[in-house]
Design a protein around this motif. Structure first.
Motif, PDB file in Angstrom:
ATOM      1  N   UNK A  36      96.397  47.790  36.691  1.00  0.00           N
ATOM      2  CA  UNK A  36      97.277  46.770  37.262  1.00  0.00           C
ATOM      3  C   UNK A  36      96.915  46.559  38.728  1.00  0.00           C
ATOM      4  N   UNK A  37      97.617  45.641  39.361  1.00  0.00           N
ATOM      5  CA  UNK A  37      97.272  45.224  40.730  1.00  0.00           C
ATOM      6  C   UNK A  37      97.160  46.398  41.718  1.00  0.00           C
ATOM      7  N   UNK A  38      96.113  46.358  42.509  1.00  0.00           N
ATOM      8  CA  UNK A  38      96.006  47.284  43.645  1.00  0.00           C
ATOM      9  C   UNK A  38      95.671  48.721  43.302  1.00  0.00           C
ATOM     10  N   UNK A  39      95.154  48.977  42.122  1.00  0.00           N
ATOM     11  CA  UNK A  39      94.794  50.355  41.747  1.00  0.00           C
ATOM     12  C   UNK A  39      93.493  50.762  42.451  1.00  0.00           C
ATOM     13  N   UNK A  40      93.413  52.044  42.867  1.00  0.00           N
ATOM     14  CA  UNK A  40      92.172  52.570  43.454  1.00  0.00           C
ATOM     15  C   UNK A  40      91.633  53.642  42.507  1.00  0.00           C
ATOM     16  N   UNK A  41      90.390  53.512  42.108  1.00  0.00           N
ATOM     17  CA  UNK A  41      89.785  54.509  41.214  1.00  0.00           C
ATOM     18  C   UNK A  41      88.653  55.192  41.981  1.00  0.00           C
ATOM     19  N   UNK A  42      88.829  56.510  42.256  1.00  0.00           N
ATOM     20  CA  UNK A  42      87.882  57.266  43.073  1.00  0.00           C
ATOM     21  C   UNK A  42      86.534  57.462  42.388  1.00  0.00           C
ATOM     22  N   UNK A  43      85.561  57.824  43.194  1.00  0.00           N
ATOM     23  CA  UNK A  43      84.179  57.964  42.713  1.00  0.00           C
ATOM     24  C   UNK A  43      84.097  58.918  41.529  1.00  0.00           C
ATOM     25  N   UNK A  44      83.401  58.507  40.499  1.00  0.00           N
ATOM     26  CA  UNK A  44      83.131  59.376  39.357  1.00  0.00           C
ATOM     27  C   UNK A  44      84.283  59.533  38.373  1.00  0.00           C
ATOM     28  N   UNK A  45      85.407  58.876  38.618  1.00  0.00           N
ATOM     29  CA  UNK A  45      86.559  59.040  37.711  1.00  0.00           C
ATOM     30  C   UNK A  45      86.288  58.357  36.371  1.00  0.00           C
ATOM     31  N   UNK A  46      86.834  58.955  35.312  1.00  0.00           N
ATOM     32  CA  UNK A  46      86.708  58.372  33.970  1.00  0.00           C
ATOM     33  C   UNK A  46      88.113  58.030  33.497  1.00  0.00           C
ATOM     34  N   UNK A  47      88.346  56.781  33.189  1.00  0.00           N
ATOM     35  CA  UNK A  47      89.650  56.351  32.685  1.00  0.00           C
ATOM     36  C   UNK A  47      89.406  55.885  31.252  1.00  0.00           C
ATOM     37  N   UNK A  48      89.944  56.659  30.299  1.00  0.00           N
ATOM     38  CA  UNK A  48      89.504  56.478  28.914  1.00  0.00           C
ATOM     39  C   UNK A  48      90.668  56.183  27.976  1.00  0.00           C
ATOM     40  N   UNK A  49      90.689  54.996  27.411  1.00  0.00           N
ATOM     41  CA  UNK A  49      91.707  54.664  26.407  1.00  0.00           C
ATOM     42  C   UNK A  49      92.418  53.364  26.737  1.00  0.00           C
ATOM     43  N   UNK A  50      93.196  52.853  25.749  1.00  0.00           N
ATOM     44  CA  UNK A  50      93.803  51.521  25.908  1.00  0.00           C
ATOM     45  C   UNK A  50      95.179  51.570  26.563  1.00  0.00           C
ATOM     46  N   UNK A  51      95.306  52.238  27.677  1.00  0.00           N
ATOM     47  CA  UNK A  51      96.609  52.351  28.344  1.00  0.00           C
ATOM     48  C   UNK A  51      96.540  51.693  29.718  1.00  0.00           C
ATOM     49  N   UNK A  52      97.692  51.669  30.392  1.00  0.00           N
ATOM     50  CA  UNK A  52      97.733  51.010  31.710  1.00  0.00           C
ATOM     51  C   UNK A  52      97.797  52.021  32.837  1.00  0.00           C
ATOM     52  N   UNK A  53      97.145  51.688  33.909  1.00  0.00           N
ATOM     53  CA  UNK A  53      97.303  52.420  35.168  1.00  0.00           C
ATOM     54  C   UNK A  53      98.159  51.500  36.042  1.00  0.00           C
ATOM     55  N   UNK A  54      99.382  51.968  36.360  1.00  0.00           N
ATOM     56  CA  UNK A  54     100.367  51.108  37.011  1.00  0.00           C
ATOM     57  C   UNK A  54      99.944  50.629  38.394  1.00  0.00           C
ATOM     58  N   UNK A  55     100.578  49.542  38.825  1.00  0.00           N
ATOM     59  CA  UNK A  55     100.228  48.906  40.096  1.00  0.00           C
ATOM     60  C   UNK A  55     100.258  49.914  41.249  1.00  0.00           C
ATOM     61  N   UNK A  56      99.244  49.854  42.079  1.00  0.00           N
ATOM     62  CA  UNK A  56      99.205  50.680  43.283  1.00  0.00           C
ATOM     63  C   UNK A  56      98.884  52.142  43.031  1.00  0.00           C
ATOM     64  N   UNK A  57      98.590  52.523  41.795  1.00  0.00           N
ATOM     65  CA  UNK A  57      98.273  53.934  41.517  1.00  0.00           C
ATOM     66  C   UNK A  57      96.896  54.286  42.080  1.00  0.00           C
ATOM     67  N   UNK A  58      96.704  55.613  42.322  1.00  0.00           N
ATOM     68  CA  UNK A  58      95.399  56.086  42.804  1.00  0.00           C
ATOM     69  C   UNK A  58      94.868  57.113  41.818  1.00  0.00           C
ATOM     70  N   UNK A  59      93.614  56.976  41.457  1.00  0.00           N
ATOM     71  CA  UNK A  59      92.963  57.962  40.588  1.00  0.00           C
ATOM     72  C   UNK A  59      91.978  58.721  41.475  1.00  0.00           C
ATOM     73  N   UNK A  60      92.112  60.045  41.524  1.00  0.00           N
ATOM     74  CA  UNK A  60      91.251  60.856  42.381  1.00  0.00           C
ATOM     75  C   UNK A  60      89.808  60.833  41.914  1.00  0.00           C
TER      76      UNK A  60
END
Ligand SMILES: CC(C)(COP(=O)(O)OP(=O)(O)OC[C@H]1O[C@@H](n2cnc3c(N)ncnc32)[C@H](O)[C@@H]1OP(=O)(O)O)[C@@H](O)C(=O)NCCC(=O)NCCS
Length: 255
Positions: free
Chosen positions: A121-145
Protein backbone atom coordinates in the motif's frame (compact mmCIF):
# COMPACT_ATOMS: atom_id res chain seq x y z
CA UNK A 1 4.85 10.24 -20.30
CA UNK A 2 7.33 13.11 -19.89
CA UNK A 3 5.32 14.51 -16.97
CA UNK A 4 5.60 11.15 -15.20
CA UNK A 5 9.36 11.05 -15.87
CA UNK A 6 9.74 14.61 -14.53
CA UNK A 7 7.71 13.60 -11.44
CA UNK A 8 9.91 10.51 -10.94
CA UNK A 9 13.12 12.54 -11.24
CA UNK A 10 11.86 15.13 -8.74
CA UNK A 11 10.82 12.31 -6.37
CA UNK A 12 14.25 10.66 -6.56
CA UNK A 13 15.96 13.98 -5.87
CA UNK A 14 13.83 14.35 -2.72
CA UNK A 15 14.37 10.79 -1.50
CA UNK A 16 18.04 10.25 -2.33
CA UNK A 17 20.50 12.64 -0.70
CA UNK A 18 23.14 11.31 -3.10
CA UNK A 19 21.29 12.68 -6.17
CA UNK A 20 23.03 15.88 -7.31
CA UNK A 21 21.04 16.94 -10.38
CA UNK A 22 18.09 16.01 -12.58
CA UNK A 23 20.47 15.08 -15.40
CA UNK A 24 22.41 12.75 -13.13
CA UNK A 25 19.15 11.06 -12.06
CA UNK A 26 17.99 10.73 -15.68
CA UNK A 27 21.28 9.12 -16.72
CA UNK A 28 22.42 7.10 -13.70
CA UNK A 29 19.37 5.69 -11.88
CA UNK A 30 18.46 2.19 -13.11
CA UNK A 31 15.28 2.28 -11.00
CA UNK A 32 14.03 5.16 -13.13
CA UNK A 33 14.94 3.39 -16.39
CA UNK A 34 13.23 0.20 -15.24
CA UNK A 35 10.02 2.06 -14.38
CA UNK A 36 9.91 3.89 -17.73
CA UNK A 37 10.40 0.61 -19.60
CA UNK A 38 7.84 -1.09 -17.34
CA UNK A 39 5.22 1.46 -18.37
CA UNK A 40 5.73 0.42 -22.01
CA UNK A 41 5.71 -3.27 -21.09
CA UNK A 42 2.54 -2.86 -18.97
CA UNK A 43 0.82 -1.06 -21.87
CA UNK A 44 1.72 -3.89 -24.26
CA UNK A 45 0.58 -6.46 -21.65
CA UNK A 46 -2.78 -4.69 -21.31
CA UNK A 47 -3.18 -4.67 -25.11
CA UNK A 48 -2.71 -8.44 -25.19
CA UNK A 49 0.78 -8.24 -26.76
CA UNK A 50 2.15 -10.50 -24.06
CA UNK A 51 5.31 -11.67 -25.81
CA UNK A 52 6.28 -8.10 -26.75
CA UNK A 53 5.56 -7.10 -23.14
CA UNK A 54 7.77 -9.88 -21.75
CA UNK A 55 10.52 -8.97 -24.25
CA UNK A 56 10.51 -5.28 -23.14
CA UNK A 57 10.66 -6.49 -19.52
CA UNK A 58 13.58 -8.76 -20.41
CA UNK A 59 15.50 -5.95 -22.17
CA UNK A 60 14.88 -3.80 -19.08
CA UNK A 61 16.33 -6.58 -16.93
CA UNK A 62 19.47 -6.79 -19.11
CA UNK A 63 19.95 -3.04 -18.88
CA UNK A 64 19.09 -2.43 -15.24
CA UNK A 65 19.27 -5.71 -13.30
CA UNK A 66 15.65 -5.12 -12.24
CA UNK A 67 12.97 -7.59 -13.29
CA UNK A 68 9.41 -6.30 -13.23
CA UNK A 69 6.79 -8.57 -14.73
CA UNK A 70 4.75 -6.55 -17.26
CA UNK A 71 1.52 -7.52 -15.45
CA UNK A 72 2.62 -5.89 -12.16
CA UNK A 73 0.84 -2.66 -11.23
CA UNK A 74 3.15 0.13 -10.12
CA UNK A 75 1.87 3.42 -8.66
CA UNK A 76 3.29 6.92 -8.94
CA UNK A 77 6.52 8.25 -7.42
CA UNK A 78 7.76 4.74 -6.70
CA UNK A 79 11.52 4.77 -6.11
CA UNK A 80 13.61 1.67 -6.77
CA UNK A 81 17.00 2.60 -5.31
CA UNK A 82 20.11 0.88 -6.75
CA UNK A 83 17.74 -1.82 -7.96
CA UNK A 84 20.11 -4.65 -8.86
CA UNK A 85 18.43 -7.98 -8.15
CA UNK A 86 14.91 -6.63 -7.62
CA UNK A 87 12.22 -9.07 -8.80
CA UNK A 88 8.56 -8.03 -8.93
CA UNK A 89 5.99 -10.71 -9.77
CA UNK A 90 3.09 -10.66 -12.19
CA UNK A 91 0.27 -9.98 -9.71
CA UNK A 92 2.24 -7.68 -7.40
CA UNK A 93 0.80 -4.22 -6.77
CA UNK A 94 2.91 -1.31 -5.60
CA UNK A 95 1.12 1.75 -4.23
CA UNK A 96 2.16 5.37 -4.69
CA UNK A 97 5.29 6.68 -2.94
CA UNK A 98 6.77 3.27 -2.09
CA UNK A 99 10.55 2.83 -1.86
CA UNK A 100 12.22 -0.45 -2.79
CA UNK A 101 15.92 -1.17 -2.34
CA UNK A 102 18.22 -3.56 -4.17
CA UNK A 103 17.70 -7.31 -3.88
CA UNK A 104 14.01 -7.12 -2.96
CA UNK A 105 11.67 -9.88 -4.14
CA UNK A 106 7.92 -9.37 -4.29
CA UNK A 107 7.23 -13.02 -4.99
CA UNK A 108 4.70 -15.82 -4.79
CA UNK A 109 4.65 -19.07 -2.84
CA UNK A 110 2.08 -20.98 -4.90
CA UNK A 111 1.71 -22.08 -8.48
CA UNK A 112 -1.92 -20.85 -8.68
CA UNK A 113 -2.63 -18.61 -11.63
CA UNK A 114 -4.57 -15.99 -9.63
CA UNK A 115 -3.28 -13.31 -7.24
CA UNK A 116 -0.12 -14.78 -5.72
CA UNK A 117 2.17 -11.79 -5.14
CA UNK A 118 1.99 -9.12 -2.44
CA UNK A 119 0.35 -5.71 -2.50
CA UNK A 120 2.31 -2.79 -1.07
CA UNK A 121 0.00 0.00 0.00
CA UNK A 122 0.97 3.67 -0.19
CA UNK A 123 4.32 4.75 1.21
CA UNK A 124 5.74 1.33 2.10
CA UNK A 125 9.55 1.02 2.41
CA UNK A 126 11.11 -2.36 1.64
CA UNK A 127 14.73 -2.66 2.85
CA UNK A 128 17.57 -4.14 0.83
CA UNK A 129 17.35 -7.88 0.27
CA UNK A 130 13.90 -8.31 1.83
CA UNK A 131 11.62 -11.04 0.47
CA UNK A 132 7.89 -10.41 0.62
CA UNK A 133 6.19 -13.63 -0.38
CA UNK A 134 2.49 -14.29 -0.89
CA UNK A 135 -0.79 -12.62 -1.88
CA UNK A 136 -1.22 -10.40 1.18
CA UNK A 137 -1.02 -6.67 1.85
CA UNK A 138 1.68 -4.63 3.48
CA UNK A 139 -0.27 -1.74 5.03
CA UNK A 140 0.29 1.91 4.19
CA UNK A 141 3.46 3.42 5.62
CA UNK A 142 4.84 0.08 6.86
CA UNK A 143 8.59 -0.60 6.85
CA UNK A 144 10.17 -3.94 6.01
CA UNK A 145 13.69 -4.32 7.41
CA UNK A 146 16.57 -5.24 5.18
CA UNK A 147 16.84 -9.00 4.64
CA UNK A 148 13.46 -9.68 6.30
CA UNK A 149 11.41 -12.57 4.99
CA UNK A 150 7.75 -11.57 5.19
CA UNK A 151 5.10 -14.24 4.70
CA UNK A 152 2.12 -12.68 6.50
CA UNK A 153 0.22 -9.37 6.22
CA UNK A 154 1.92 -6.37 7.84
CA UNK A 155 -0.38 -3.78 9.50
CA UNK A 156 -0.27 -0.17 8.32
CA UNK A 157 2.57 1.81 9.88
CA UNK A 158 4.23 -1.29 11.41
CA UNK A 159 7.87 -2.31 11.10
CA UNK A 160 8.66 -5.95 10.29
CA UNK A 161 12.15 -7.41 10.73
CA UNK A 162 13.85 -10.79 10.75
CA UNK A 163 13.25 -14.21 9.26
CA UNK A 164 10.37 -14.95 9.54
CA UNK A 165 9.60 -11.28 9.98
CA UNK A 166 8.18 -10.25 13.37
CA UNK A 167 6.28 -7.03 13.89
CA UNK A 168 7.98 -4.67 16.33
CA UNK A 169 5.58 -3.23 18.94
CA UNK A 170 7.65 -0.59 20.77
CA UNK A 171 4.75 0.24 23.18
CA UNK A 172 4.18 -3.39 24.16
CA UNK A 173 7.91 -3.97 24.76
CA UNK A 174 8.02 -0.94 27.11
CA UNK A 175 4.96 -2.17 29.07
CA UNK A 176 6.55 -5.62 29.41
CA UNK A 177 9.80 -4.14 30.70
CA UNK A 178 7.92 -2.00 33.26
CA UNK A 179 5.83 -4.98 34.44
CA UNK A 180 8.93 -7.20 34.61
CA UNK A 181 10.74 -4.54 36.67
CA UNK A 182 7.80 -4.49 39.11
CA UNK A 183 8.02 -8.28 39.33
CA UNK A 184 11.73 -8.01 40.13
CA UNK A 185 13.52 -9.16 36.95
CA UNK A 186 14.54 -7.72 33.63
CA UNK A 187 12.55 -8.52 30.50
CA UNK A 188 15.72 -7.76 28.51
CA UNK A 189 16.71 -11.27 29.56
CA UNK A 190 13.71 -12.51 27.58
CA UNK A 191 14.45 -12.34 23.85
CA UNK A 192 11.79 -11.24 21.36
CA UNK A 193 12.19 -14.58 19.60
CA UNK A 194 8.55 -15.71 19.47
CA UNK A 195 9.49 -19.23 18.32
CA UNK A 196 10.96 -20.15 21.73
CA UNK A 197 8.17 -21.74 23.86
CA UNK A 198 9.77 -20.58 27.14
CA UNK A 199 9.95 -17.00 25.84
CA UNK A 200 6.32 -17.21 24.75
CA UNK A 201 5.28 -18.51 28.18
CA UNK A 202 7.19 -15.70 29.95
CA UNK A 203 5.71 -13.08 27.63
CA UNK A 204 2.28 -14.57 28.35
CA UNK A 205 2.87 -14.25 32.12
CA UNK A 206 4.13 -10.67 31.81
CA UNK A 207 1.16 -9.73 29.62
CA UNK A 208 -1.17 -11.36 32.18
CA UNK A 209 0.46 -9.29 34.96
CA UNK A 210 -0.03 -6.11 32.88
CA UNK A 211 -3.71 -6.96 32.32
CA UNK A 212 -4.24 -7.68 36.06
CA UNK A 213 -2.50 -4.46 37.05
CA UNK A 214 -4.77 -2.51 34.70
CA UNK A 215 -7.85 -4.23 36.13
CA UNK A 216 -6.80 -3.46 39.73
CA UNK A 217 -6.25 0.20 38.80
CA UNK A 218 -9.73 0.33 37.23
CA UNK A 219 -11.29 -1.28 40.35
CA UNK A 220 -9.44 1.16 42.63
CA UNK A 221 -10.68 4.10 40.55
CA UNK A 222 -14.26 2.75 40.74
CA UNK A 223 -14.01 2.27 44.54
CA UNK A 224 -12.65 5.79 44.97
CA UNK A 225 -15.52 7.17 42.87
CA UNK A 226 -17.95 5.26 45.10
CA UNK A 227 -16.48 7.08 48.14
CA UNK A 228 -14.37 4.11 49.34
CA UNK A 229 -10.97 5.81 48.94
CA UNK A 230 -10.04 5.03 52.57
CA UNK A 231 -10.49 1.31 52.01
CA UNK A 232 -8.28 1.50 48.90
CA UNK A 233 -5.60 3.42 50.86
CA UNK A 234 -5.69 0.85 53.69
CA UNK A 235 -5.37 -2.02 51.19
CA UNK A 236 -2.35 -0.34 49.59
CA UNK A 237 -0.66 0.17 52.98
CA UNK A 238 -1.28 -3.50 53.79
CA UNK A 239 0.16 -4.53 50.36
CA UNK A 240 3.30 -2.43 51.00
CA UNK A 241 3.71 -4.07 54.44
CA UNK A 242 3.30 -7.52 52.86
CA UNK A 243 5.96 -6.58 50.31
CA UNK A 244 8.41 -5.57 53.08
CA UNK A 245 7.75 -8.82 54.92
CA UNK A 246 8.32 -10.73 51.69
CA UNK A 247 11.64 -8.94 51.09
CA UNK A 248 12.76 -9.79 54.63
CA UNK A 249 11.79 -13.41 54.05
CA UNK A 250 13.73 -13.44 50.74
CA UNK A 251 16.83 -12.02 52.47
CA UNK A 252 16.58 -14.74 55.12
CA UNK A 253 16.44 -17.39 52.37
CA UNK A 254 19.43 -15.78 50.52
CA UNK A 255 21.47 -15.61 53.72
C1 LIG B 1 13.61 -1.98 9.59
C2 LIG B 1 14.08 -0.55 9.70
C3 LIG B 1 13.23 0.33 8.79
C4 LIG B 1 13.86 -0.24 11.20
O1 LIG B 1 14.06 1.07 11.51
P1 LIG B 1 13.55 1.67 12.91
O2 LIG B 1 12.06 1.74 12.94
O3 LIG B 1 14.31 2.93 13.11
O4 LIG B 1 13.90 0.57 13.98
P2 LIG B 1 15.16 0.50 14.97
O5 LIG B 1 16.44 0.79 14.23
O6 LIG B 1 14.83 1.32 16.17
O7 LIG B 1 15.18 -1.04 15.40
C5 LIG B 1 14.12 -1.64 16.14
C6 LIG B 1 14.51 -3.09 16.40
O8 LIG B 1 14.55 -3.82 15.16
C7 LIG B 1 15.86 -4.40 14.96
N1 LIG B 1 16.13 -4.29 13.53
C8 LIG B 1 16.17 -3.16 12.77
N2 LIG B 1 16.41 -3.47 11.48
C9 LIG B 1 16.54 -4.81 11.43
C10 LIG B 1 16.77 -5.72 10.37
N3 LIG B 1 16.91 -5.29 9.11
N4 LIG B 1 16.83 -7.04 10.67
C11 LIG B 1 16.66 -7.49 11.95
N5 LIG B 1 16.42 -6.66 13.00
C12 LIG B 1 16.36 -5.34 12.75
C13 LIG B 1 16.80 -3.54 15.80
O9 LIG B 1 17.95 -4.26 16.15
C14 LIG B 1 15.91 -3.25 16.99
O10 LIG B 1 15.82 -4.42 17.81
P3 LIG B 1 15.76 -4.30 19.43
O11 LIG B 1 14.47 -3.55 19.73
O12 LIG B 1 15.72 -5.72 19.88
O13 LIG B 1 16.98 -3.53 19.81
C15 LIG B 1 15.57 -0.37 9.31
O14 LIG B 1 16.41 -0.97 10.26
C16 LIG B 1 15.89 -1.00 7.93
O15 LIG B 1 16.22 -2.18 7.84
N6 LIG B 1 15.76 -0.17 6.86
C17 LIG B 1 16.11 -0.55 5.50
C18 LIG B 1 17.29 0.27 5.05
C19 LIG B 1 17.93 -0.26 3.79
O16 LIG B 1 17.64 -1.31 3.27
N7 LIG B 1 18.85 0.53 3.28
C20 LIG B 1 19.56 0.19 2.08
C21 LIG B 1 20.31 1.42 1.62
S1 LIG B 1 21.31 1.05 0.26
Amino acid sequence: MFNRIREDIANIRIKDPAARSGLEVALCYPGLHALVLHRWAHLAWGAGLTTLARWISQVSRWLTGIEIHPGARVGRRVFIDHGMGVVIGETAEIGDDCTIYQGVTLGGVSLDRGKRHPTLEKGVIVGAGAKVLGPFSVGAGAKIGSNAVVTKPVPAGATAVGNPARIIHPGVELQREQAANRMGFSAYGVSSDTDDPLTRALHGLIDQAIAQQRRIEQLEAALRQAGMGDAVGAANVQAAADQTALQQLNRLVDD
